[in-house]
Scaffold this active site. Structure first.
Site, PDB file in Angstrom:
ATOM      1  N   ASP A 104       0.900  -1.020   0.105  1.00  0.00           N
ATOM      2  CA  ASP A 104      -0.056   0.090   0.061  1.00  0.00           C
ATOM      3  C   ASP A 104       0.879   1.212   0.026  1.00  0.00           C
ATOM      4  OD1 ASP A 104      -2.078   1.810   0.269  1.00  0.00           O
ATOM      5  OD2 ASP A 104      -2.462   1.371   2.373  1.00  0.00           O
ATOM      6  N   ASP A 337      -1.659   5.436  -5.817  1.00  0.00           N
ATOM      7  CA  ASP A 337      -2.247   4.650  -4.849  1.00  0.00           C
ATOM      8  C   ASP A 337      -2.183   3.246  -5.293  1.00  0.00           C
ATOM      9  OD1 ASP A 337      -2.966   3.345  -2.421  1.00  0.00           O
ATOM     10  OD2 ASP A 337      -4.634   4.331  -2.235  1.00  0.00           O
TER      11      ASP A 337
END
Length: 451
Positions: A104, A337
């Protein structure tokens, strides 16, 4: 992943108490001082490369599973927005244990469950034992001990949460070790996974870490990658090459080649167009959402502003652009992201892209998202960054592995929101090599060759 505020964490937890190039790096580390880059930069392929396994869920979570991960800093979200249907996994060596985690770039903490951990259900259901779908996780005790009187907690807008504590352990990635690393161990959670991972590797800046002590005044700490580049002779950059999940095209018994990588200190070994590099500054955390009331010049997440977004119809036979592409120069902060499947852009722009499908994409109330017939003609859509335009491939704009219950409609790879944060997620990143230069606060992108 986007988090909600720390007060929400506490409220929920209280409820449950009971072409590849080789080149010389332009950055040179001298201690922890990073020399500015030359006007012409060259990144080298690094040996510190970790293969990433892409995994698509058989039954993708729909919008009720949009996850927003929180941080204590002034109700500041750490971003991951995910219509949870594909994610990327690496193996961390934690002490002497191998722990699979999802990757992440929209958060900074690294956490994993500890055996045994308690899985609870968000809704009371006497007849059904909750199953959080997390793997075995960490066993035993952290060799560096625990941090006393400091709790770890995250809450999510879909009701999921994690709770635990902090401690210290050595963490190794790609042959590089973060010694005595601050980590979070989770022992209470409501989650829904599929057993493939046991936690999460956060690659954001230190600003987004949170130690929530009794007085809520614990300082930020260095995340795993920060510790690694400060203590190892590598440039303070990492790069990601995400390959789309194409198992639907693999022959039985012959899975696809491994082509997704996390590379520390340089570039991954994938082919790209060396003439296509675009670069842009990483913006401070204050750029993301003005309503947060944050005027800090600190960097927290990988926030950029694109030059423009280009889009338009294509011919259903030749695939060529019909007429002129629209060039939308609206400026807004957007987050890079790797934890988000879809890319999230403003509603008006997204509606124009939906309408450019032939036939147009349509909203399916049963899913809460836009879908188009799986054989629809896909429009052109690209993001211009640093003077270079990076186009999202048709298979990412119309995702064949994410279908409605009839199997006839496929999910569109962008979704709309007029509420920040906006996101360039996996559907964008599958088309580029992305370099996260934390030393110079710069993002660089190159277009991947067809794969």
């Amino acid at each position: 992943m986007v988090s909600v505020a720390n007060f929400l964490t506490r409220a929920i937890l209280l409820a449950y108490s009971g072409s590849v190039t080789s080149a010389t790096p332009a950055n040179v580390l001298q201690g922890n001082i990073v020399k500015p880059r030359d006007a012409v930069f060259r990144d080298a392929v690094t040996t510190h490369v970790v293969p990433m396994r892409s995994h698509a869920l058989d039954h993708p979570q729909e919008p009720q599973a949009l996850r927003r991960r929180g941080n204590k800093r002034g109700n500041l979200p750490a971003n991951l927005t995910n219509v949870h249907d594909i994610y990327y996994i690496i193996d961390l060596l934690v002490g002497n244990q191998t722990i699979p985690v999802s990757v992440d770039t929209g958060s900074s903490d690294t956490w994993f469950v500890q055996q045994p951990y308690q899985c609870v259900s968000y809704f009371w259901d006497e007849g059904r034992k909750p199953d959080c779908g997390l793997g075995d996780g960490f066993k035993g005790n952290l060799s560096g001990g625990n941090i006393p009187d400091v709790l770890f907690g995250r809450a999510y807008t879909d009701g999921t949460f994690v709770q635990g504590y902090f401690g210290y352990e050595d963490v190794t990635i790609g042959g590089l070790t973060a010694h005595h690393q601050t980590l979070a161990i989770v022992n209470l959670t409501y989650w829904y996974g599929d057993g493939r991972v046991s936690g999460l590797l956060g690659l954001g800046y230190p600003y987004m870490t949170s130690l929530s002590g009794a007085m809520d005044s614990q300082p930020e700490y260095d995340p795993v990658f920060t510790t690694i580049w400060k203590s190892n002779p590598i440039a303070p950059i990492f790069s990601i090459a995400l390959s789309r999940d194409d198992n639907v095209n693999a022959t039985a018994g012959h899975p696809k080649d491994e082509t997704s990588f996390l590379a520390l200190g340089g570039l991954p070994p994938v082919k790209y167009d060396d003439a296509s590099w675009g670069r842009t500054p990483i913006q401070p955390i204050s750029a993301m959402i003005s309503s947060w009331g944050i005027d800090s010049a600190e960097h927290g997440l990988y926030i950029i502003s694109a030059d423009a977004y280009v889009y338009g119809r294509t011919d259903n036979v030749t695939g060529e652009v019909v007429g002129e592409l629209t060039r939308n120069t609206t400026q807004f902060p957007i987050l890079i992201d790797a934890g988000s499947t879809l890319s999230v852009i403003p509603k008006k722009m997204c509606e124009a892209i939906y309408a450019a499908f032939d036939p147009p994409a349509q909203y399916l109330s049963s899913t809460g998202l836009f879908y188009a017939p799986c054989n629809a003609t896909v429009p052109k859509f690209g993001v211009q960054i640093g003077g270079k335009t990076f186009y999202i491939a048709p298979q990412d704009l119309l995702r064949q592995n994410a279908r409605d219950h009839t199997g006839e409609f496929c999910r569109v790879g962008v979704t709309d929101s007029d509420s920040p944060p906006h996101v360039l997620g996996v559907t964008f990143l599958s088309n580029v090599v992305a370099v996260f230069d934390v030393g110079n606060h710069e993002m660089r992108f190159a277009a991947r060759n067809a794969y």
